[in-house]
Enzyme design. Structure first.
Site, mmCIF file in Angstrom:
data_model
loop_
_atom_site.group_PDB
_atom_site.id
_atom_site.type_symbol
_atom_site.label_atom_id
_atom_site.label_comp_id
_atom_site.label_asym_id
_atom_site.label_seq_id
_atom_site.Cartn_x
_atom_site.Cartn_y
_atom_site.Cartn_z
ATOM 1 N N ASN A 40 0.867 -1.194 0.000
ATOM 2 C CA ASN A 40 0.000 0.000 0.000
ATOM 3 C C ASN A 40 0.901 1.239 0.000
ATOM 4 O O ASN A 40 1.876 1.324 0.739
ATOM 5 C CB ASN A 40 -0.998 -0.006 1.164
ATOM 6 C CG ASN A 40 -0.368 -0.073 2.532
ATOM 7 O OD1 ASN A 40 0.671 -0.695 2.728
ATOM 8 N ND2 ASN A 40 -1.000 0.561 3.512
ATOM 9 N N GLU A 42 0.621 5.289 0.208
ATOM 10 C CA GLU A 42 -0.300 6.373 0.583
ATOM 11 C C GLU A 42 0.180 7.731 0.089
ATOM 12 O O GLU A 42 1.283 7.863 -0.451
ATOM 13 C CB GLU A 42 -0.467 6.364 2.112
ATOM 14 C CG GLU A 42 -1.081 5.050 2.589
ATOM 15 C CD GLU A 42 -1.366 5.014 4.085
ATOM 16 O OE1 GLU A 42 -0.863 5.871 4.832
ATOM 17 O OE2 GLU A 42 -2.119 4.094 4.484
ATOM 18 N N CYS A 51 -4.051 0.535 -2.445
ATOM 19 C CA CYS A 51 -3.918 -0.665 -1.613
ATOM 20 C C CYS A 51 -2.873 -1.625 -2.196
ATOM 21 O O CYS A 51 -2.583 -1.606 -3.394
ATOM 22 C CB CYS A 51 -5.240 -1.408 -1.545
ATOM 23 S SG CYS A 51 -6.515 -0.562 -0.612
ATOM 24 N N GLU A 53 -3.058 -4.874 -2.744
ATOM 25 C CA GLU A 53 -3.573 -5.824 -3.737
ATOM 26 C C GLU A 53 -3.596 -5.194 -5.122
ATOM 27 O O GLU A 53 -3.205 -5.811 -6.120
ATOM 28 C CB GLU A 53 -5.014 -6.250 -3.392
ATOM 29 C CG GLU A 53 -5.179 -6.952 -2.066
ATOM 30 C CD GLU A 53 -5.395 -6.010 -0.881
ATOM 31 O OE1 GLU A 53 -4.812 -4.914 -0.855
ATOM 32 O OE2 GLU A 53 -6.162 -6.399 0.023
ATOM 33 N N CYS A 86 -10.392 -4.659 1.081
ATOM 34 C CA CYS A 86 -11.464 -3.658 0.980
ATOM 35 C C CYS A 86 -12.338 -3.936 -0.243
ATOM 36 O O CYS A 86 -11.982 -4.716 -1.130
ATOM 37 C CB CYS A 86 -10.863 -2.248 0.912
ATOM 38 S SG CYS A 86 -10.223 -1.800 -0.708
HETATM 39 N N1 THU Z 1 -5.220 -1.425 2.739
HETATM 40 C C1 THU Z 1 -4.650 -2.286 1.843
HETATM 41 O O1 THU Z 1 -3.592 -2.000 1.257
HETATM 42 N N2 THU Z 1 -5.264 -3.474 1.608
HETATM 43 C C2 THU Z 1 -6.363 -3.925 2.274
HETATM 44 O O2 THU Z 1 -6.815 -5.028 2.023
HETATM 45 C C3 THU Z 1 -6.996 -3.079 3.294
HETATM 46 C C4 THU Z 1 -6.472 -1.686 3.420
HETATM 47 C C5 THU Z 1 -4.516 -0.184 3.038
HETATM 48 C C6 THU Z 1 -5.161 1.096 2.596
HETATM 49 C C7 THU Z 1 -4.511 2.097 3.514
HETATM 50 O O3 THU Z 1 -3.240 2.463 2.996
HETATM 51 C C8 THU Z 1 -4.289 1.310 4.801
HETATM 52 O O4 THU Z 1 -4.366 -0.062 4.442
HETATM 53 C C9 THU Z 1 -5.286 1.616 5.899
HETATM 54 O O5 THU Z 1 -6.589 1.533 5.441
#
Ligand code: THU
Length: 131
Positions: A40, A42, A51, A53, A86
């Site tokens: 992930n 940001e 994210c 995935e 998500c």
């Molecule tokens: N996030 C992911 O990368 N994958 C998931 O399956 C759930 C959430 C990330 C998004 C964000 O950068 C952090 O986790 C918190 O929500």
């Protein structure tokens, strides 16, 4: 540690998540034996974050792989249960991976839950020509 999880942990270690402080890693195993990592990533403009995935899948496609080249995806986070992807990632996995792809959800405690795109997104949206 099992190889799939070890590769997901390597991806996890590459997370850029200074805002949520919640690192996530994903490792896609290809039929040719290679692994594609995604973390992930940001941004100070929060909605622009991506994210793990989707990072991994977009990277695989960008490198020329197609859905039929994918064997499994392993996703890891420091959560109290195996990470639950998500809704946006469920939709993307539903389209970009075969419906029966093994999705291995795990956490740093080593708890594991196995599922598939079809199970994570029942009755998912797809255009007619891709059904
Ligand atoms: N996030 C992911 O990368 N994958 C998931 O399956 C759930 C959430 C990330 C998004 C964000 O950068 C952090 O986790 C918190 O929500």
């Amino acid at each position: 540690m099992e190889k799939n999880i070890l590769e997901a942990k390597k991806a996890y270690d590459k997370s850029y998540s200074p805002y949520s402080k919640f690192a996530v890693g994903a490792a896609i195993k290809m039929k040719d034996g290679s692994y594609i990592h995604g973390a992930n990533i940001e941004n100070a403009s929060y909605p622009l974050s991506n994210c793990a995935e989707r990072s991994a899948l977009f990277s695989a496609y960008s490198q020329g792989y197609k859905k039929e080249d994918i064997l499994s995806i392993t996703i890891i986070a420091n959560d109290d249960r195996p990470i639950s992807p998500c809704g946006a990632c469920r939709q993307v996995m539903f389209e970009l991976m075969p419906k029966d792809t093994k999705i291995i959800l795990t956490n740093l405690k080593g708890e594991v839950k196995e599922t598939t795109p079809d199970e994570l997104l029942p009755y998912g949206f797809i255009l007619d020509n891709d059904k």
